[in-house]
Design a protein around this motif. Sequence first.
Motif, PDB file in Angstrom:
ATOM      1  N   PHE A   1       0.826  -1.204   0.000  1.00 53.83           N
ATOM      2  CA  PHE A   1       0.000   0.000   0.000  1.00 53.83           C
ATOM      3  C   PHE A   1       0.868   1.265   0.000  1.00 53.83           C
ATOM      4  O   PHE A   1       0.485   2.289  -0.574  1.00 53.83           O
ATOM      5  N   GLY A   2       2.032   1.210   0.661  1.00 59.32           N
ATOM      6  CA  GLY A   2       2.941   2.344   0.609  1.00 59.32           C
ATOM      7  C   GLY A   2       3.440   2.596  -0.802  1.00 59.32           C
ATOM      8  O   GLY A   2       3.501   3.739  -1.272  1.00 59.32           O
ATOM      9  N   ARG A   3       3.806   1.528  -1.510  1.00 54.40           N
ATOM     10  CA  ARG A   3       4.241   1.663  -2.896  1.00 54.40           C
ATOM     11  C   ARG A   3       3.098   2.152  -3.780  1.00 54.40           C
ATOM     12  O   ARG A   3       3.307   2.992  -4.678  1.00 54.40           O
ATOM     13  N   LEU A   4       1.887   1.636  -3.533  1.00 49.11           N
ATOM     14  CA  LEU A   4       0.726   2.095  -4.301  1.00 49.11           C
ATOM     15  C   LEU A   4       0.495   3.587  -4.079  1.00 49.11           C
ATOM     16  O   LEU A   4       0.192   4.332  -5.031  1.00 49.11           O
ATOM     17  N   ALA A   5       0.660   4.048  -2.823  1.00 45.28           N
ATOM     18  CA  ALA A   5       0.476   5.470  -2.526  1.00 45.28           C
ATOM     19  C   ALA A   5       1.491   6.331  -3.271  1.00 45.28           C
ATOM     20  O   ALA A   5       1.168   7.432  -3.737  1.00 45.28           O
ATOM     21  N   ASP A   6       2.736   5.851  -3.394  1.00 45.00           N
ATOM     22  CA  ASP A   6       3.746   6.596  -4.146  1.00 45.00           C
ATOM     23  C   ASP A   6       3.368   6.713  -5.620  1.00 45.00           C
ATOM     24  O   ASP A   6       3.698   7.700  -6.277  1.00 45.00           O
ATOM     25  N   ARG A   7       2.679   5.705  -6.141  1.00 45.32           N
ATOM     26  CA  ARG A   7       2.370   5.682  -7.566  1.00 45.32           C
ATOM     27  C   ARG A   7       1.091   6.430  -7.918  1.00 45.32           C
ATOM     28  O   ARG A   7       1.047   7.191  -8.884  1.00 45.32           O
ATOM     29  N   VAL A   8       0.020   6.187  -7.175  1.00 47.42           N
ATOM     30  CA  VAL A   8      -1.288   6.735  -7.559  1.00 47.42           C
ATOM     31  C   VAL A   8      -1.692   7.943  -6.732  1.00 47.42           C
ATOM     32  O   VAL A   8      -2.693   8.600  -7.031  1.00 47.42           O
ATOM     33  N   GLY A   9      -0.955   8.254  -5.687  1.00 42.15           N
ATOM     34  CA  GLY A   9      -1.298   9.376  -4.833  1.00 42.15           C
ATOM     35  C   GLY A   9      -1.657   8.932  -3.433  1.00 42.15           C
ATOM     36  O   GLY A   9      -2.470   8.013  -3.255  1.00 42.15           O
ATOM     37  N   ARG A  10      -1.036   9.563  -2.436  1.00 47.81           N
ATOM     38  CA  ARG A  10      -1.255   9.155  -1.047  1.00 47.81           C
ATOM     39  C   ARG A  10      -2.664   9.477  -0.575  1.00 47.81           C
ATOM     40  O   ARG A  10      -3.242   8.750   0.228  1.00 47.81           O
ATOM     41  N   ALA A  11      -3.236  10.569  -1.061  1.00 47.33           N
ATOM     42  CA  ALA A  11      -4.591  10.937  -0.646  1.00 47.33           C
ATOM     43  C   ALA A  11      -5.601   9.886  -1.092  1.00 47.33           C
ATOM     44  O   ALA A  11      -6.533   9.541  -0.356  1.00 47.33           O
TER      45      ALA A  11
END
Length: 414
Positions: A284-294
């Motif tokens: 999920f941390g990597r996903l947040a870096d890619r698609v946006g943390r918000a």
Amino acid sequence: MYVTLRDRPGEDASPSGQAVARRVSSTVVLLGVVSLLTDVSSEMVASIMPLYLTAVIGLSPAAYGFWDGIYQGVSAVVRIAGGYAADRRQRPKLVAIIGYGVSALSRIAMLPVQGFLAITAITTADRLGKGVRTAPRDALIAASSDPRTLGRSFGVHRALDTTGAALGPLVAFTLLWAVPGSYDSVFVVSFAFAIAGLAVLVLLVPNVRTATAAARVGLRRVGRELAGRTLRRPLIASGLLGVLTVGDGFIYLSLQDRDDFAALYFPLLYVGTNAVYLSLAVPFGRLADRVGRARVLVGGHAALLLGYLLAARPSGGLATTLAVLALLGMFYAATDGVLAALMSRLVPAEARGTGIAAAQTVVALSRFAASLGFGLLWAFMGRGSALLLVAALLAAAIPVAAWLLRGIPREVPA
């Protein structure tokens, strides 16, 4: 100094042709070990408290809501102070040591106490220690990480942290299974783990400077950052979602109230949630870096909403209980480290600890209100109706929070 998790040069290039770093600082890993040991300690105690206070001490749901509110929210009193002290000194390690030390001492202080007021006082000291240490620790993580992969760095830290949170209830369950009713043994072993974590922090974690000496932050600068437009919307969104976040203890008590499995293995409910959190924190941390943390942050609250709906059912069973635990784990994996990563890039480096602490303070205060309010709702409406009402309110709040977080910048402001 960096360890593993690094691509070979030229791999995974960004659209601009620059390679995206895939490495996590050794400082982040060491801080993760500190949190792992500390969370074994804290979750050993936390996992037994809801059932202990309601079944042994005999607290009503409203009284338990007061205790849970203290547990969730009292750290808000000192979070900004801890963040500001770290920013002012630009050496957050010392501030973190003080916070971890206070929490460690609170473990052994549980031995001689019995009454509700004394337990609440010790809990308050523990949570104040957590409030002091959290923002300086997260500022150390941010200062030691590549800005492009902050979500991954926080995810790795939270994965190690959550490993401890999963092990803690297992240790407590084993101790109480071997010697039924031996709560003193839980407190003593908990203290030992806390001291081990403190030793790693003092002896092994480098004293990283978070900004140059010339950039030391003053109170006026702090006030401008907290009141500025950049932080206003994410802080409002954090508060709105936080006030509708029911404490884990209430969810587990709701499952225990209807389910023989949850009642028999109560401390292990924490293990289920933390196991899912552990498995998803880095992805999920990597996903947040890619698609946006918000986006990931808001999505985590959608998982929480589904967990409320399942927990509110009048009957369940093993499958429903496991589904609720999985959804809670998804919620924490998508929100805990992601929120810190989001806030750390919205303020300059010299005010980073204060910015992170501001969000954490808003969340802690709102969850304090959520615990008090939900305890009263349970007392007057019953557990199922109370959960359904909170679920309905959260369903209305999620799109509002998404709108507030829309367009949040990813870069550090000038």
